[in-house]
Write a protein that holds these residues in place. Structure first.
Motif, PDB file in Angstrom:
ATOM      1  N   ASP A  15     -30.862  22.454 -77.392  1.00 58.58           N
ATOM      2  CA  ASP A  15     -31.305  23.782 -78.160  1.00 58.58           C
ATOM      3  C   ASP A  15     -32.616  24.437 -77.264  1.00 58.58           C
ATOM      4  OD1 ASP A  15     -33.553  22.098 -78.162  1.00 58.58           O
ATOM      5  OD2 ASP A  15     -33.901  21.902 -80.489  1.00 58.58           O
ATOM      6  N   GLY A  16     -32.761  23.975 -75.857  1.00 54.53           N
ATOM      7  CA  GLY A  16     -33.472  24.639 -74.983  1.00 54.53           C
ATOM      8  C   GLY A  16     -34.745  23.612 -75.003  1.00 54.53           C
ATOM      9  N   GLN A  17     -34.972  22.668 -75.753  1.00 55.91           N
ATOM     10  CA  GLN A  17     -36.038  21.749 -75.600  1.00 55.91           C
ATOM     11  C   GLN A  17     -35.497  20.122 -75.740  1.00 55.91           C
ATOM     12  OE1 GLN A  17     -39.267  22.546 -78.142  1.00 55.91           O
ATOM     13  NE2 GLN A  17     -39.407  24.546 -77.527  1.00 55.91           N
ATOM     14  N   ARG A  18     -34.571  20.025 -76.401  1.00 54.87           N
ATOM     15  CA  ARG A  18     -33.934  18.529 -76.921  1.00 54.87           C
ATOM     16  C   ARG A  18     -32.634  18.538 -76.572  1.00 54.87           C
ATOM     17  NH1 ARG A  18     -30.725  18.868 -80.280  1.00 54.87           N
ATOM     18  NH2 ARG A  18     -31.267  19.576 -82.528  1.00 54.87           N
ATOM     19  N   LEU A  19     -31.963  17.421 -76.082  1.00 54.70           N
ATOM     20  CA  LEU A  19     -30.633  17.334 -76.181  1.00 54.70           C
ATOM     21  C   LEU A  19     -30.328  16.342 -77.075  1.00 54.70           C
ATOM     22  CD1 LEU A  19     -27.849  17.973 -74.806  1.00 54.70           C
ATOM     23  CD2 LEU A  19     -28.368  16.264 -73.091  1.00 54.70           C
ATOM     24  N   ARG A  20     -29.288  16.623 -78.031  1.00 53.04           N
ATOM     25  CA  ARG A  20     -29.121  15.385 -79.002  1.00 53.04           C
ATOM     26  C   ARG A  20     -27.359  15.140 -78.863  1.00 53.04           C
ATOM     27  NH1 ARG A  20     -27.059  15.601 -84.783  1.00 53.04           N
ATOM     28  NH2 ARG A  20     -28.224  13.839 -85.782  1.00 53.04           N
ATOM     29  N   LEU A  21     -27.284  13.917 -78.523  1.00 51.94           N
ATOM     30  CA  LEU A  21     -25.776  13.331 -78.330  1.00 51.94           C
ATOM     31  C   LEU A  21     -25.566  12.516 -79.815  1.00 51.94           C
ATOM     32  CD1 LEU A  21     -26.175  12.419 -74.816  1.00 51.94           C
ATOM     33  CD2 LEU A  21     -25.303  14.725 -75.580  1.00 51.94           C
ATOM     34  N   VAL A  22     -24.469  12.871 -80.358  1.00 54.38           N
ATOM     35  CA  VAL A  22     -23.935  11.966 -81.139  1.00 54.38           C
ATOM     36  C   VAL A  22     -22.655  11.405 -80.867  1.00 54.38           C
ATOM     37  CG1 VAL A  22     -22.762  12.005 -83.628  1.00 54.38           C
ATOM     38  CG2 VAL A  22     -24.786  13.418 -83.348  1.00 54.38           C
ATOM     39  N   GLU A  23     -22.588  10.015 -80.536  1.00 52.16           N
ATOM     40  CA  GLU A  23     -21.555   9.410 -79.847  1.00 52.16           C
ATOM     41  C   GLU A  23     -20.670   8.635 -81.088  1.00 52.16           C
ATOM     42  OE1 GLU A  23     -23.641   8.750 -75.604  1.00 52.16           O
ATOM     43  OE2 GLU A  23     -24.003   6.939 -77.196  1.00 52.16           O
ATOM     44  N   ASP A  24     -19.420   8.939 -81.109  1.00 50.16           N
ATOM     45  CA  ASP A  24     -18.836   8.018 -82.064  1.00 50.16           C
ATOM     46  C   ASP A  24     -17.666   7.169 -81.250  1.00 50.16           C
ATOM     47  OD1 ASP A  24     -19.723   8.840 -84.782  1.00 50.16           O
ATOM     48  OD2 ASP A  24     -19.108  10.896 -84.247  1.00 50.16           O
ATOM     49  N   GLN A  54     -21.535   4.501 -84.191  1.00 50.59           N
ATOM     50  CA  GLN A  54     -22.408   5.457 -83.847  1.00 50.59           C
ATOM     51  C   GLN A  54     -23.507   5.453 -83.412  1.00 50.59           C
ATOM     52  OE1 GLN A  54     -23.824   8.650 -86.645  1.00 50.59           O
ATOM     53  NE2 GLN A  54     -21.990   9.797 -85.921  1.00 50.59           N
ATOM     54  N   ARG A  55     -23.760   6.109 -82.210  1.00 44.67           N
ATOM     55  CA  ARG A  55     -24.862   6.128 -81.604  1.00 44.67           C
ATOM     56  C   ARG A  55     -25.465   7.728 -81.402  1.00 44.67           C
ATOM     57  NH1 ARG A  55     -24.382   2.908 -77.683  1.00 44.67           N
ATOM     58  NH2 ARG A  55     -24.859   1.126 -78.947  1.00 44.67           N
ATOM     59  N   VAL A  56     -26.649   7.890 -82.115  1.00 49.08           N
ATOM     60  CA  VAL A  56     -27.441   9.349 -81.816  1.00 49.08           C
ATOM     61  C   VAL A  56     -28.638   9.221 -80.814  1.00 49.08           C
ATOM     62  CG1 VAL A  56     -28.092  11.302 -83.170  1.00 49.08           C
ATOM     63  CG2 VAL A  56     -26.586   9.672 -84.151  1.00 49.08           C
ATOM     64  N   TRP A  57     -28.501   9.872 -79.920  1.00 45.99           N
ATOM     65  CA  TRP A  57     -29.503   9.955 -78.846  1.00 45.99           C
ATOM     66  C   TRP A  57     -30.263  11.303 -78.775  1.00 45.99           C
ATOM     67  CZ3 TRP A  57     -31.567   6.539 -75.359  1.00 45.99           C
ATOM     68  CH2 TRP A  57     -30.511   5.287 -74.818  1.00 45.99           C
ATOM     69  N   THR A  58     -31.670  11.222 -79.017  1.00 45.22           N
ATOM     70  CA  THR A  58     -32.417  12.368 -78.683  1.00 45.22           C
ATOM     71  C   THR A  58     -33.017  12.369 -77.467  1.00 45.22           C
ATOM     72  OG1 THR A  58     -32.746  12.549 -81.014  1.00 45.22           O
ATOM     73  CG2 THR A  58     -34.166  13.804 -79.804  1.00 45.22           C
ATOM     74  N   LEU A  59     -32.923  13.303 -76.556  1.00 50.66           N
ATOM     75  CA  LEU A  59     -33.608  13.378 -75.263  1.00 50.66           C
ATOM     76  C   LEU A  59     -34.294  14.529 -75.220  1.00 50.66           C
ATOM     77  CD1 LEU A  59     -30.440  11.935 -74.941  1.00 50.66           C
ATOM     78  CD2 LEU A  59     -30.869  12.573 -72.601  1.00 50.66           C
ATOM     79  N   LYS A  60     -35.361  14.570 -74.458  1.00 51.30           N
ATOM     80  CA  LYS A  60     -36.286  15.605 -74.014  1.00 51.30           C
ATOM     81  C   LYS A  60     -36.365  15.502 -72.436  1.00 51.30           C
ATOM     82  CE  LYS A  60     -40.692  15.232 -74.646  1.00 51.30           C
ATOM     83  NZ  LYS A  60     -42.077  14.994 -75.222  1.00 51.30           N
ATOM     84  N   LYS A  61     -36.390  16.806 -72.154  1.00 50.72           N
ATOM     85  CA  LYS A  61     -36.834  16.762 -70.741  1.00 50.72           C
ATOM     86  C   LYS A  61     -37.941  16.958 -70.568  1.00 50.72           C
ATOM     87  CE  LYS A  61     -34.698  19.548 -66.829  1.00 50.72           C
ATOM     88  NZ  LYS A  61     -33.820  20.346 -66.440  1.00 50.72           N
ATOM     89  N   THR A  62     -38.676  16.110 -69.642  1.00 49.92           N
ATOM     90  CA  THR A  62     -40.205  15.967 -69.285  1.00 49.92           C
ATOM     91  C   THR A  62     -40.731  16.550 -68.035  1.00 49.92           C
ATOM     92  OG1 THR A  62     -39.782  14.011 -68.547  1.00 49.92           O
ATOM     93  CG2 THR A  62     -40.042  13.827 -70.844  1.00 49.92           C
ATOM     94  N   GLY A  63     -39.735  17.047 -67.170  1.00 50.80           N
ATOM     95  CA  GLY A  63     -40.058  17.756 -65.900  1.00 50.80           C
ATOM     96  C   GLY A  63     -38.701  18.358 -65.450  1.00 50.80           C
ATOM     97  N   GLU A  64     -38.879  18.841 -64.193  1.00 51.27           N
ATOM     98  CA  GLU A  64     -37.675  19.568 -63.530  1.00 51.27           C
ATOM     99  C   GLU A  64     -36.683  18.571 -63.589  1.00 51.27           C
ATOM    100  OE1 GLU A  64     -36.836  22.592 -62.231  1.00 51.27           O
ATOM    101  OE2 GLU A  64     -38.382  23.073 -63.417  1.00 51.27           O
ATOM    102  N   GLU A  65     -36.752  17.249 -63.174  1.00 50.10           N
ATOM    103  CA  GLU A  65     -35.666  16.340 -63.037  1.00 50.10           C
ATOM    104  C   GLU A  65     -35.857  14.922 -63.728  1.00 50.10           C
ATOM    105  OE1 GLU A  65     -35.541  15.726 -58.879  1.00 50.10           O
ATOM    106  OE2 GLU A  65     -34.310  17.461 -58.412  1.00 50.10           O
ATOM    107  N   THR A  66     -36.742  15.012 -64.692  1.00 46.31           N
ATOM    108  CA  THR A  66     -37.057  13.963 -65.438  1.00 46.31           C
ATOM    109  C   THR A  66     -36.678  13.797 -67.190  1.00 46.31           C
ATOM    110  OG1 THR A  66     -39.300  14.567 -65.791  1.00 46.31           O
ATOM    111  CG2 THR A  66     -38.851  13.127 -63.928  1.00 46.31           C
ATOM    112  N   TRP A  67     -36.421  12.865 -67.448  1.00 49.77           N
ATOM    113  CA  TRP A  67     -35.972  12.888 -69.236  1.00 49.77           C
ATOM    114  C   TRP A  67     -36.514  11.577 -69.792  1.00 49.77           C
ATOM    115  CZ3 TRP A  67     -32.816  16.624 -71.670  1.00 49.77           C
ATOM    116  CH2 TRP A  67     -31.964  17.498 -70.718  1.00 49.77           C
ATOM    117  N   GLU A  68     -36.648  11.679 -71.180  1.00 46.26           N
ATOM    118  CA  GLU A  68     -37.089  10.559 -72.210  1.00 46.26           C
ATOM    119  C   GLU A  68     -36.117  10.716 -73.056  1.00 46.26           C
ATOM    120  OE1 GLU A  68     -41.152  10.761 -73.111  1.00 46.26           O
ATOM    121  OE2 GLU A  68     -41.899   9.758 -71.013  1.00 46.26           O
ATOM    122  N   GLY A  69     -35.776   9.585 -73.723  1.00 44.50           N
ATOM    123  CA  GLY A  69     -34.889   9.756 -74.818  1.00 44.50           C
ATOM    124  C   GLY A  69     -34.916   8.272 -75.936  1.00 44.50           C
ATOM    125  N   THR A  70     -34.676   8.490 -77.202  1.00 49.50           N
ATOM    126  CA  THR A  70     -34.582   7.636 -77.944  1.00 49.50           C
ATOM    127  C   THR A  70     -33.359   7.601 -78.786  1.00 49.50           C
ATOM    128  OG1 THR A  70     -35.692   9.023 -79.751  1.00 49.50           O
ATOM    129  CG2 THR A  70     -37.015   7.515 -78.437  1.00 49.50           C
TER     130      THR A  70
END
Length: 182
Positions: A71-80, A90-106
């Protein structure tokens, strides 16, 4: 061979496995491709994978249908996931871009926050997770493992993933996954 020597040799196996080479972000890139997670994982994908123990024995295989949304700020992945025995997860990841090349996720089961770095055609993702694992009696156990997850962009619509797993700091196996955009 004497029993004491056999025991000593078997005790060395985990230590020797830990010495095996692993990828590094400092390794030379094998292509000019640039992996952008938010582009590759936006949309529908299918993944085929398997888990191998440290002896190379394939213990589990799966297919995963993945729906990604950037969505321009977060990447949501629904894995079945569907495993070879017919079980699903099922695992649902929510990732956030924290820099040019860095990410965090839960994701549910992830302990704390997963962290990752993109560099050229690859991505390294590290996290600890409580995984549901089928037991021999048909029940499901939860096992805490640490992943050192590596992804390489093979083409515009294909990505290879190899994830090294540890438990209590000792290598227990790895997961190989091939992702393809639909």
């Amino acid at each position: 061979m004497r029993p004491l020597k056999i025991v000593a040799a078997l005790a060395l196996i985990p230590f020797l496995a830990a010495c095996a080479g692993k990828p590094s972000l400092e390794d030379a890139s094998l292509s000019t491709r640039e992996l952008e997670l938010e582009e590759f994982f936006d949309g529908r994908l299918v993944a085929h994978g398997q888990f191998q123990d440290i002896f190379g024995t394939v213990r589990r295989q799966f297919v995963a249908d993945i729906r990604g949304d950037w969505d321009g700020q977060r990447l949501r992945l629904v894995e079945d996931f569907t495993y070879e025995d017919g079980s699903t997860e099922q695992r649902v990841w929510t990732l956030k871009k924290t820099g040019e090349e860095t990410w965090e996720g839960t994701a549910p089961g992830v302990i704390g926050v997963a962290t990752g770095v993109e560099k050229g055609d690859r991505f390294n993702w590290r996290y600890t997770i409580d995984l549901p694992v089928p037991a021999a009696d048909g029940s499901v156990e939860t096992v805490r493992v640490t992943f050192d997850d590596w992804m390489w962009l093979l083409s515009e619509d294909r990505l290879f993933n190899r994830a090294y797993m540890k438990r209590y700091g000792v290598d227990v196996g790895d997961v190989s996954i091939f992702f393809e955009k639909k």
